[in-house]
Design a protein around this motif. Structure first.
Motif, PDB file in Angstrom:
ATOM      1  N   ASP A 276      80.894 -18.321  68.262  1.00  0.00           N
ATOM      2  CA  ASP A 276      81.041 -16.866  68.292  1.00  0.00           C
ATOM      3  C   ASP A 276      80.562 -16.297  66.954  1.00  0.00           C
ATOM      4  O   ASP A 276      81.250 -16.416  65.937  1.00  0.00           O
ATOM      5  CB  ASP A 276      82.512 -16.504  68.527  1.00  0.00           C
ATOM      6  N   LEU A 277      79.393 -15.694  66.955  1.00  0.00           N
ATOM      7  CA  LEU A 277      78.830 -15.186  65.706  1.00  0.00           C
ATOM      8  C   LEU A 277      79.647 -14.045  65.121  1.00  0.00           C
ATOM      9  O   LEU A 277      79.600 -13.794  63.915  1.00  0.00           O
ATOM     10  CB  LEU A 277      77.381 -14.729  65.935  1.00  0.00           C
ATOM     11  N   ARG A 278      80.432 -13.363  65.939  1.00  0.00           N
ATOM     12  CA  ARG A 278      81.217 -12.231  65.433  1.00  0.00           C
ATOM     13  C   ARG A 278      82.266 -12.674  64.423  1.00  0.00           C
ATOM     14  O   ARG A 278      82.672 -11.894  63.549  1.00  0.00           O
ATOM     15  CB  ARG A 278      81.887 -11.492  66.592  1.00  0.00           C
ATOM     16  N   VAL A 279      82.729 -13.935  64.519  1.00  0.00           N
ATOM     17  CA  VAL A 279      83.742 -14.430  63.577  1.00  0.00           C
ATOM     18  C   VAL A 279      83.163 -15.515  62.671  1.00  0.00           C
ATOM     19  O   VAL A 279      83.903 -16.209  61.977  1.00  0.00           O
ATOM     20  CB  VAL A 279      84.976 -14.971  64.329  1.00  0.00           C
ATOM     21  N   SER A 280      81.840 -15.666  62.693  1.00  0.00           N
ATOM     22  CA  SER A 280      81.201 -16.741  61.939  1.00  0.00           C
ATOM     23  C   SER A 280      80.757 -16.277  60.554  1.00  0.00           C
ATOM     24  O   SER A 280      80.663 -15.074  60.271  1.00  0.00           O
ATOM     25  CB  SER A 280      80.002 -17.300  62.715  1.00  0.00           C
ATOM     26  N   TYR A 281      80.448 -17.263  59.700  1.00  0.00           N
ATOM     27  CA  TYR A 281      80.072 -17.032  58.305  1.00  0.00           C
ATOM     28  C   TYR A 281      78.613 -17.414  58.096  1.00  0.00           C
ATOM     29  O   TYR A 281      78.099 -18.359  58.696  1.00  0.00           O
ATOM     30  CB  TYR A 281      80.940 -17.878  57.368  1.00  0.00           C
TER      31      TYR A 281
ATOM     32  N   SER B  87      73.181 -11.563  61.406  1.00  0.00           N
ATOM     33  CA  SER B  87      73.517 -12.147  62.703  1.00  0.00           C
ATOM     34  C   SER B  87      74.979 -12.550  62.798  1.00  0.00           C
ATOM     35  O   SER B  87      75.482 -12.782  63.901  1.00  0.00           O
ATOM     36  CB  SER B  87      72.646 -13.385  62.968  1.00  0.00           C
ATOM     37  N   VAL B  88      75.660 -12.688  61.655  1.00  0.00           N
ATOM     38  CA  VAL B  88      77.040 -13.174  61.666  1.00  0.00           C
ATOM     39  C   VAL B  88      77.996 -12.061  61.271  1.00  0.00           C
ATOM     40  O   VAL B  88      77.616 -11.081  60.631  1.00  0.00           O
ATOM     41  CB  VAL B  88      77.201 -14.375  60.707  1.00  0.00           C
ATOM     42  N   GLY B  89      79.248 -12.242  61.666  1.00  0.00           N
ATOM     43  CA  GLY B  89      80.252 -11.218  61.373  1.00  0.00           C
ATOM     44  C   GLY B  89      80.749 -11.261  59.945  1.00  0.00           C
ATOM     45  O   GLY B  89      81.286 -10.269  59.434  1.00  0.00           O
ATOM     46  N   ARG B  90      80.562 -12.409  59.263  1.00  0.00           N
ATOM     47  CA  ARG B  90      81.049 -12.556  57.891  1.00  0.00           C
ATOM     48  C   ARG B  90      79.923 -13.071  56.989  1.00  0.00           C
ATOM     49  O   ARG B  90      79.893 -14.239  56.600  1.00  0.00           O
ATOM     50  CB  ARG B  90      82.246 -13.520  57.866  1.00  0.00           C
TER      51      ARG B  90
END
Length: 482
Positions: free
Chosen positions: A186-191, A205-208
């Motif tokens: 899940d890229l929304r919660v990824s670093y 592309s990532v949420g963090r």
């Protein structure tokens, strides 16, 4: 934001393989550019001429700074590998990692990778570099997954062309998104960690996203987007103060050795003189170099003699640290080429090492049998079972000679785990840096048997790895400072 703050935020965040941690390679996991190391090696071996080097550099400068195609520099560099087998280039990557690249790996970036791994995240190296540049670094860090530039291979031979497109800029971002879809991340919660302005699409592309030791372009973009900036320390070189400390340490080692031998002459005891000389020489050298040794578990070492003492090996300072802990009679094993090395003359005079001829297995067995007899008679042995210095803190496989000897002599093995010695005196460095070395002496391991040697060695290797991974922080009874 500093590293401890970021690590605390990581620990409080989501866990599990659905969270990705995507790391750029050049300028992020390592300081500098691995491509430069490969290019320099090609020039050194006459595989690329200076004119082609100039064209490659010009293409790279045009692509990065002047608005040209940023992939042309890479295309020219990859074209130089045309006609080489894939195995040859892979072997080249392994050699250059040991010789050059390993020393550029950032210690704090390693801490970041380990932190994500402990949280169960899916860790990935995402880079415009090729797998031949990345794999040795990734393997050392325990990273399985790569998103990188792929080169065209036909019948095991590189054509010099890129398969698909170079993973630069938007292509790196596209690769990360494709990887996430294929691995349930899940890229929304990824670093994401990158250092260059070309990483903006990838980081978006990532949420963090984290701008890690960023160049001016990415630092400015991070400010506009509200991305955190994390500056890591680069591997340091020697300085004038360090050089002076190193010279003082060498001088102190010689003075300490002479003073100890004088004690032996005065008392008429060679054994006491040698023990005092080794102790004074090593402690003087470490003190003058500004190296503090913080030890846990000395009771395991002091209360177990004779023994085979084994330690991990990353630095030329390791023998000095171990010798400073070995109160009592001991010797070492060294390759025969070291017999006439000027740097080991003092140690040879004091310890009477056993020199092994690795090119002649029959002679080596005879020598080890003689060492086993010395150990049975009361002389402990200090040996590094990795066989040579590891280029990074990652533990190399153990050779079995030390453990065969423990079985022959019927003595226990005392494991000594060293941490930070590669920071104090890195491989190939000549200048000692001041700092603290941590030492953990594990409980003695008795009962070595040729019948189950493989299992015993594997268990001990795992114990070293576990100690290095989860270093004990609380003092225990009997802890001591050397």
């Amino acid at each position: 934001m500093d590293l401890p703050e970021h690590l605390a935020r990581l620990a409080a965040g989501p866990h599990g393989p659905g969270v990705g941690a995507f790391f750029d390679l050049d300028g992020t996991l390592v300081a500098g550019f691995t491509a430069n190391v490969f290019l320099a090696d090609q020039v050194r071996h006459g595989q690329v001429g200076l004119r082609e080097v100039a064209r490659t550099i010009a293409a790279a400068v045009d692509g990065v700074y002047l608005g040209g195609d940023p992939t042309k520099g890479g295309d020219r560099a990859f074209a130089a590998w045309a006609g080489q087998t894939e195995d040859t280039v892979a072997d080249l990557g392994e050699r250059l990692f040991v010789q050059k690249i390993a020393r550029t790996m950032r210690r704090q970036a390693r801490e970041l990778v380990v932190a994500h791994q402990r949280l169960g995240h899916t860790v990935v190296v995402s880079s415009a570099a090729t797998a031949y540049q990345i794999r040795p670094v990734a393997r050392d860090l325990g990273i399985e997954h790569l998103v990188c530039t792929e080169l065209e291979v036909r019948d095991g031979v590189l054509t010099g062309a890129v398969r698909g497109r170079m993973r630069w800029g938007r292509e790196k971002g596209a690769g990360v998104r494709a990887f996430a879809r294929g691995h349930q991340v899940d890229l929304r919660v990824s670093y994401g960690y990158g250092n260059g302005v070309e990483d903006i699409d990838f980081l978006s592309s990532v949420g963090r996203p984290i701008a890690l030791s960023p160049d001016p372009g990415l630092r400015s973009a991070a400010g506009r987007f509200g991305w955190p900036v994390l500056d890591l320390r680069d591997p340091l070189g020697g300085d004038v103060v360090g050089a002076a400390r190193t010279m003082s340490a060498l001088w102190g080692m010689n003075v300490g050795a002479i003073s100890g031998l004088a004690v032996g002459l005065a008392t008429g005891s060679r054994r006491r003189g040698v023990a005092t000389a080794v102790d004074l020489a090593c402690r003087a050298a470490l003190s003058l170099a500004g190296v503090r040794v913080r030890v846990q578990g000395t009771e395991h070492l002091d209360g177990t003699r004779p023994a085979v003492v084994v330690a991990n090996h990353q630095s030329a300072i390791d023998p000095v640290i171990l010798a400073s802990l070995m109160r009592g009679e001991f010797t070492v094993v060294a390759k025969k080429e070291a017999r006439w090395d000027p740097r080991s003359i003092l140690g040879a005079a004091l310890l009477d090492p056993a020199y092994i001829d690795r090119s002649d297995s029959a002679k080596a067995r005879v020598t080890m049998a003689q060492v086993a007899e010395r150990v049975r008679a009361g002389t402990s042995l200090v040996i590094f079972p990795e066989g040579t210095r590891s280029p990074t803190p990652t533990l190399s496989p153990f050779r079995k000679g030390a453990f065969h000897l423990a079985s022959q002599a019927g003595v226990p093995v005392v494991p000594v785990v060293l941490r930070n010695t590669g920071e104090i005196l890195p491989r190939h460095a000549r200048v000692v840096r001041s700092g603290t070395v941590d030492v953990r002496v594990l409980p003695p391991v008795p009962g070595w048997s040729a019948d189950d040697l493989d299992g015993q060695v594997a268990a001990l290797h795992a114990a070293f790895q576990a100690t290095l991974r989860d270093w004990p922080t609380d003092p225990v009874e009997g802890d001591d400072d050397a």
